[in-house]
Design a protein around this motif. Structure first.
Motif, PDB file in Angstrom:
ATOM      1  N   VAL A  53       0.838  -1.205   0.000  1.00 16.62           N
ATOM      2  CA  VAL A  53       0.000   0.000   0.000  1.00 16.62           C
ATOM      3  C   VAL A  53       0.874   1.256   0.000  1.00 16.62           C
ATOM      4  CG1 VAL A  53      -1.704   1.325   1.335  1.00 16.62           C
ATOM      5  CG2 VAL A  53      -1.957  -1.155   1.097  1.00 16.62           C
ATOM      6  N   GLU A  54       1.898   1.276   0.858  1.00 18.57           N
ATOM      7  CA  GLU A  54       2.797   2.440   0.909  1.00 18.57           C
ATOM      8  C   GLU A  54       3.496   2.633  -0.437  1.00 18.57           C
ATOM      9  OE1 GLU A  54       4.633   2.857   5.333  1.00 18.57           O
ATOM     10  OE2 GLU A  54       5.042   0.947   4.315  1.00 18.57           O
ATOM     11  N   SER A  55       3.985   1.546  -1.015  1.00 22.55           N
ATOM     12  CA  SER A  55       4.666   1.636  -2.310  1.00 22.55           C
ATOM     13  C   SER A  55       3.715   2.091  -3.409  1.00 22.55           C
ATOM     14  CB  SER A  55       5.290   0.285  -2.672  1.00 22.55           C
ATOM     15  OG  SER A  55       6.304  -0.043  -1.761  1.00 22.55           O
ATOM     16  N   THR A  56       2.490   1.620  -3.364  1.00 16.11           N
ATOM     17  CA  THR A  56       1.491   2.026  -4.351  1.00 16.11           C
ATOM     18  C   THR A  56       1.200   3.522  -4.229  1.00 16.11           C
ATOM     19  OG1 THR A  56       0.516  -0.178  -4.327  1.00 16.11           O
ATOM     20  CG2 THR A  56      -0.850   1.607  -5.203  1.00 16.11           C
ATOM     21  N   LEU A  57       1.087   4.010  -3.011  1.00 14.01           N
ATOM     22  CA  LEU A  57       0.832   5.443  -2.809  1.00 14.01           C
ATOM     23  C   LEU A  57       1.994   6.297  -3.309  1.00 14.01           C
ATOM     24  CD1 LEU A  57      -0.912   5.372   0.689  1.00 14.01           C
ATOM     25  CD2 LEU A  57      -1.962   5.816  -1.551  1.00 14.01           C
ATOM     26  N   LEU A  58       3.228   5.790  -3.149  1.00 14.76           N
ATOM     27  CA  LEU A  58       4.391   6.528  -3.665  1.00 14.76           C
ATOM     28  C   LEU A  58       4.330   6.658  -5.187  1.00 14.76           C
ATOM     29  CD1 LEU A  58       7.317   5.030  -1.529  1.00 14.76           C
ATOM     30  CD2 LEU A  58       6.370   7.340  -1.387  1.00 14.76           C
ATOM     31  N   MET A  59       3.726   5.684  -5.829  1.00 17.68           N
ATOM     32  CA  MET A  59       3.674   5.668  -7.295  1.00 17.68           C
ATOM     33  C   MET A  59       2.631   6.629  -7.868  1.00 17.68           C
ATOM     34  SD  MET A  59       6.112   3.919  -8.122  1.00 17.68           S
ATOM     35  CE  MET A  59       5.749   4.167  -9.830  1.00 17.68           C
ATOM     36  N   ALA A  60       1.756   7.163  -7.045  1.00 20.38           N
ATOM     37  CA  ALA A  60       0.696   8.052  -7.536  1.00 20.38           C
ATOM     38  C   ALA A  60       1.263   9.245  -8.307  1.00 20.38           C
ATOM     39  CB  ALA A  60      -0.169   8.523  -6.377  1.00 20.38           C
ATOM     40  N   ALA A  61       2.442   9.704  -7.926  1.00 20.34           N
ATOM     41  CA  ALA A  61       3.056  10.850  -8.606  1.00 20.34           C
ATOM     42  C   ALA A  61       3.393  10.554 -10.068  1.00 20.34           C
ATOM     43  CB  ALA A  61       4.330  11.269  -7.871  1.00 20.34           C
ATOM     44  N   PHE A  62       3.517   9.284 -10.404  1.00 22.06           N
ATOM     45  CA  PHE A  62       3.913   8.896 -11.762  1.00 22.06           C
ATOM     46  C   PHE A  62       2.741   8.759 -12.732  1.00 22.06           C
ATOM     47  CE2 PHE A  62       7.358   7.516  -9.071  1.00 22.06           C
ATOM     48  CZ  PHE A  62       8.488   7.789  -9.824  1.00 22.06           C
ATOM     49  N   ILE A  63       1.539   8.619 -12.224  1.00 22.32           N
ATOM     50  CA  ILE A  63       0.392   8.296 -13.078  1.00 22.32           C
ATOM     51  C   ILE A  63       0.147   9.331 -14.177  1.00 22.32           C
ATOM     52  CG2 ILE A  63      -2.112   7.917 -13.105  1.00 22.32           C
ATOM     53  CD1 ILE A  63      -1.731   6.499 -10.368  1.00 22.32           C
ATOM     54  N   PRO A  64       0.085  10.631 -13.880  1.00 22.36           N
ATOM     55  CA  PRO A  64      -0.167  11.592 -14.970  1.00 22.36           C
ATOM     56  C   PRO A  64       0.884  11.526 -16.086  1.00 22.36           C
ATOM     57  CG  PRO A  64      -0.453  12.659 -12.840  1.00 22.36           C
ATOM     58  CD  PRO A  64       0.150  11.312 -12.572  1.00 22.36           C
ATOM     59  N   GLY A  65       2.139  11.464 -15.727  1.00 19.08           N
ATOM     60  CA  GLY A  65       3.195  11.392 -16.737  1.00 19.08           C
ATOM     61  C   GLY A  65       3.137  10.121 -17.554  1.00 19.08           C
ATOM     62  N   ASP A  66       2.816   9.019 -16.906  1.00 19.92           N
ATOM     63  CA  ASP A  66       2.738   7.755 -17.631  1.00 19.92           C
ATOM     64  C   ASP A  66       1.518   7.704 -18.546  1.00 19.92           C
ATOM     65  OD1 ASP A  66       5.150   6.695 -16.836  1.00 19.92           O
ATOM     66  OD2 ASP A  66       4.320   5.761 -15.050  1.00 19.92           O
ATOM     67  N   LEU A  67       0.430   8.331 -18.134  1.00 18.78           N
ATOM     68  CA  LEU A  67      -0.726   8.428 -19.031  1.00 18.78           C
ATOM     69  C   LEU A  67      -0.382   9.269 -20.261  1.00 18.78           C
ATOM     70  CD1 LEU A  67      -3.641   8.815 -16.461  1.00 18.78           C
ATOM     71  CD2 LEU A  67      -3.206   6.863 -17.977  1.00 18.78           C
ATOM     72  N   LEU A  68       0.395  10.320 -20.059  1.00 20.70           N
ATOM     73  CA  LEU A  68       0.860  11.134 -21.187  1.00 20.70           C
ATOM     74  C   LEU A  68       1.759  10.310 -22.114  1.00 20.70           C
ATOM     75  CD1 LEU A  68       1.073  13.867 -22.638  1.00 20.70           C
ATOM     76  CD2 LEU A  68       2.970  14.429 -21.086  1.00 20.70           C
ATOM     77  N   LYS A  69       2.662   9.517 -21.535  1.00 19.45           N
ATOM     78  CA  LYS A  69       3.529   8.657 -22.349  1.00 19.45           C
ATOM     79  C   LYS A  69       2.704   7.641 -23.140  1.00 19.45           C
ATOM     80  CE  LYS A  69       6.810   8.670 -18.745  1.00 19.45           C
ATOM     81  NZ  LYS A  69       7.634   7.880 -17.843  1.00 19.45           N
ATOM     82  N   ALA A  70       1.667   7.081 -22.523  1.00 23.57           N
ATOM     83  CA  ALA A  70       0.806   6.120 -23.220  1.00 23.57           C
ATOM     84  C   ALA A  70       0.099   6.790 -24.396  1.00 23.57           C
ATOM     85  CB  ALA A  70      -0.204   5.515 -22.252  1.00 23.57           C
ATOM     86  N   ALA A  71      -0.347   8.018 -24.199  1.00 20.65           N
ATOM     87  CA  ALA A  71      -0.996   8.751 -25.288  1.00 20.65           C
ATOM     88  C   ALA A  71      -0.007   9.036 -26.418  1.00 20.65           C
ATOM     89  CB  ALA A  71      -1.587  10.058 -24.756  1.00 20.65           C
ATOM     90  N   ILE A  72       1.215   9.420 -26.061  1.00 13.61           N
ATOM     91  CA  ILE A  72       2.248   9.683 -27.074  1.00 13.61           C
ATOM     92  C   ILE A  72       2.577   8.397 -27.830  1.00 13.61           C
ATOM     93  CG2 ILE A  72       4.681  10.309 -27.410  1.00 13.61           C
ATOM     94  CD1 ILE A  72       4.288  12.303 -25.032  1.00 13.61           C
ATOM     95  N   ALA A  73       2.714   7.296 -27.109  1.00 17.87           N
ATOM     96  CA  ALA A  73       3.006   6.006 -27.758  1.00 17.87           C
ATOM     97  C   ALA A  73       1.892   5.634 -28.729  1.00 17.87           C
ATOM     98  CB  ALA A  73       3.195   4.911 -26.706  1.00 17.87           C
ATOM     99  N   ALA A  74       0.650   5.840 -28.321  1.00 17.37           N
ATOM    100  CA  ALA A  74      -0.481   5.517 -29.193  1.00 17.37           C
ATOM    101  C   ALA A  74      -0.484   6.391 -30.439  1.00 17.37           C
ATOM    102  CB  ALA A  74      -1.787   5.668 -28.422  1.00 17.37           C
ATOM    103  N   MET A  75      -0.239   7.691 -30.259  1.00 12.04           N
ATOM    104  CA  MET A  75      -0.234   8.607 -31.408  1.00 12.04           C
ATOM    105  C   MET A  75       0.923   8.297 -32.360  1.00 12.04           C
ATOM    106  SD  MET A  75      -1.539  12.266 -29.878  1.00 12.04           S
ATOM    107  CE  MET A  75      -0.525  12.294 -28.417  1.00 12.04           C
ATOM    108  N   LEU A  76       2.100   8.021 -31.808  1.00 11.30           N
ATOM    109  CA  LEU A  76       3.240   7.682 -32.667  1.00 11.30           C
ATOM    110  C   LEU A  76       3.003   6.374 -33.418  1.00 11.30           C
ATOM    111  CD1 LEU A  76       6.271   8.661 -30.387  1.00 11.30           C
ATOM    112  CD2 LEU A  76       5.519   9.797 -32.489  1.00 11.30           C
ATOM    113  N   THR A  77       2.417   5.401 -32.739  1.00  7.37           N
ATOM    114  CA  THR A  77       2.125   4.113 -33.379  1.00  7.37           C
ATOM    115  C   THR A  77       1.116   4.301 -34.503  1.00  7.37           C
ATOM    116  OG1 THR A  77       2.574   2.952 -31.313  1.00  7.37           O
ATOM    117  CG2 THR A  77       1.311   1.759 -32.971  1.00  7.37           C
TER     118      THR A  77
END
Length: 186
Positions: free
Chosen positions: A142-166
């Motif tokens: 749970v603690e490790s999962t909460l630490l990862m919350a900061a990464f979600i917006p950036g990773d969603l942006l990366k997923a969108a970029i990957a989809a657009m490039l593909t």
């Protein structure tokens, strides 16, 4: 076969080049980098097996000591630190992303690549990374999962970029997505 090896090496190089972009270091030892974008792209473009092989080739080169991870890190030590679960998770992430792309070969590329990048490149990657981080940092899941919350917006942006490039690659060079050819038997 030779063309496949070239593509695998090319995507290993893309992941390495994305490590040259400046990283943003968070306080608990896991940096925000662009390299997971390369992992998503490897799966989307190359498919499950070749995408995972590209990541394995990259990790082998890192293990040999080349400082190709964000911030100039390399060597065997990175495979036992706070980011170790993410490094190993890259292989699974590329494989799952590619597997989803292969299964959705008849669906439009953009939404399929977005779904594949989110499920493989974020959900699977986070599962591996959180488990590894929890073990290394001796924190609860749970603690490790909460630490990862900061990464979600950036990773969603990366997923969108990957989809657009593909999708752009598929439009510019029809038939260039190996992930689509595997599923249709081409």
């Amino acid at each position: 076969m030779e063309k496949s090896l070239t593509h695998v090496a090319l995507f290993a190089a893309i992941i390495a080049v994305l490590g040259l972009l400046p990283k943003l270091q968070l306080g608990f030892g896991v940096p925000i980098t662009a390299q997971s974008l390369g992992v998503m792209l490897a799966g989307c473009v190359l498919g499950a097996k070749r995408g995972a092989l590209a990541v394995l080739l990259f990790l082998l080169i890192v293990a040999l000591g080349l400082p190709l991870l964000a911030g100039g890190r390399g060597g065997l030590g990175v495979f036992v630190g706070p980011t170790a679960g993410f490094l190993w998770g890259w292989v699974a992430a590329a494989f799952v992303t590619g597997w989803i792309m292969e299964r959705g070969a008849k669906a439009p590329v953009l939404p399929m690549a977005a779904v594949a990048s989110v499920l493989g490149g974020i959900v699977v990657l986070y599962a591996c990374g959180i488990l590894g981080m929890s073990l290394v940092l001796k924190k609860s899941l749970v603690e490790s999962t909460l630490l990862m919350a900061a990464f979600i917006p950036g990773d969603l942006l990366k997923a969108a970029i990957a989809a657009m490039l593909t999708a752009s690659l598929a439009r510019a060079r029809p038939g260039s997505l190996m992930s689509r050819r595997v599923a249709t038997g081409q």
